[in-house]
Motif scaffolding. Sequence first.
Motif, mmCIF file in Angstrom:
data_model
loop_
_atom_site.group_PDB
_atom_site.id
_atom_site.type_symbol
_atom_site.label_atom_id
_atom_site.label_comp_id
_atom_site.label_asym_id
_atom_site.label_seq_id
_atom_site.Cartn_x
_atom_site.Cartn_y
_atom_site.Cartn_z
ATOM 1 N N HIS A 21 -72.602 71.227 -9.568
ATOM 2 C CA HIS A 21 -72.947 70.524 -10.447
ATOM 3 C C HIS A 21 -72.366 70.130 -10.895
ATOM 4 N N THR A 22 -70.793 71.321 -11.678
ATOM 5 C CA THR A 22 -70.505 70.755 -13.356
ATOM 6 C C THR A 22 -69.307 71.199 -12.484
ATOM 7 N N ASP A 23 -68.515 72.435 -11.249
ATOM 8 C CA ASP A 23 -67.223 72.088 -11.221
ATOM 9 C C ASP A 23 -67.062 71.741 -10.157
ATOM 10 N N ASN A 24 -65.578 71.065 -10.060
ATOM 11 C CA ASN A 24 -64.888 70.808 -8.680
ATOM 12 C C ASN A 24 -65.116 71.446 -7.784
ATOM 13 N N ILE A 25 -65.281 70.620 -6.758
ATOM 14 C CA ILE A 25 -64.993 72.035 -5.034
ATOM 15 C C ILE A 25 -63.977 72.753 -5.250
ATOM 16 N N GLY A 26 -62.187 72.601 -5.403
ATOM 17 C CA GLY A 26 -61.232 72.997 -5.244
ATOM 18 C C GLY A 26 -61.093 73.741 -6.320
ATOM 19 N N LYS A 27 -61.570 74.237 -7.420
ATOM 20 C CA LYS A 27 -61.426 75.033 -8.540
ATOM 21 C C LYS A 27 -62.668 76.648 -7.353
ATOM 22 N N ILE A 28 -63.565 75.702 -7.181
ATOM 23 C CA ILE A 28 -64.971 76.441 -6.420
ATOM 24 C C ILE A 28 -63.999 77.479 -5.627
ATOM 25 N N LEU A 29 -62.903 76.947 -4.933
ATOM 26 C CA LEU A 29 -62.450 77.716 -3.099
ATOM 27 C C LEU A 29 -61.430 78.116 -3.934
ATOM 28 N N GLU A 30 -61.447 77.677 -4.910
ATOM 29 C CA GLU A 30 -59.041 78.257 -5.542
ATOM 30 C C GLU A 30 -59.938 79.928 -6.494
ATOM 31 N N HIS A 31 -60.584 79.986 -6.272
ATOM 32 C CA HIS A 31 -61.629 81.071 -7.470
ATOM 33 C C HIS A 31 -61.168 82.018 -7.433
ATOM 34 N N PRO A 32 -60.274 82.703 -8.226
ATOM 35 C CA PRO A 32 -59.880 84.370 -8.009
ATOM 36 C C PRO A 32 -60.721 85.437 -7.005
#
Length: 109
Positions: A21-32
């Motif tokens: 709901h709050t984060d970009n899907i790209g950010k989630i997929l690239e999470h360390p």
Amino acid sequence: EGYILPCSRFTKEQLNYGNLHTDNIGKILEHPLRRGLQERYQNIEECTKNCNVNGLCYSGCMHNAYLNGDIKGIDPICLDTCMIYHYVQNRVLDQLQKDQAINGGNTNE
């Protein structure tokens, strides 16, 4: 709530990759952490070296490994689980051999 977790045993407070709901899907997929966990299965050799059931368990539960201090490590009960898989496998194979002997090799009966 929208939190993306490594598995359902984790809570959002323990570990999460982000929130839908709050984060970009790209950010989630690239999470360390997510990227690091992808390497978990490549880095585990102790369990996989002589194990023919690793394709079933993939070195066990990452939550158990996390509770043991290393989320990228082997589930502390991995070797026990492996023994259970082998026991079941041997029992099934023994039963199949008995069935084949009773049926004269015809397994369709």
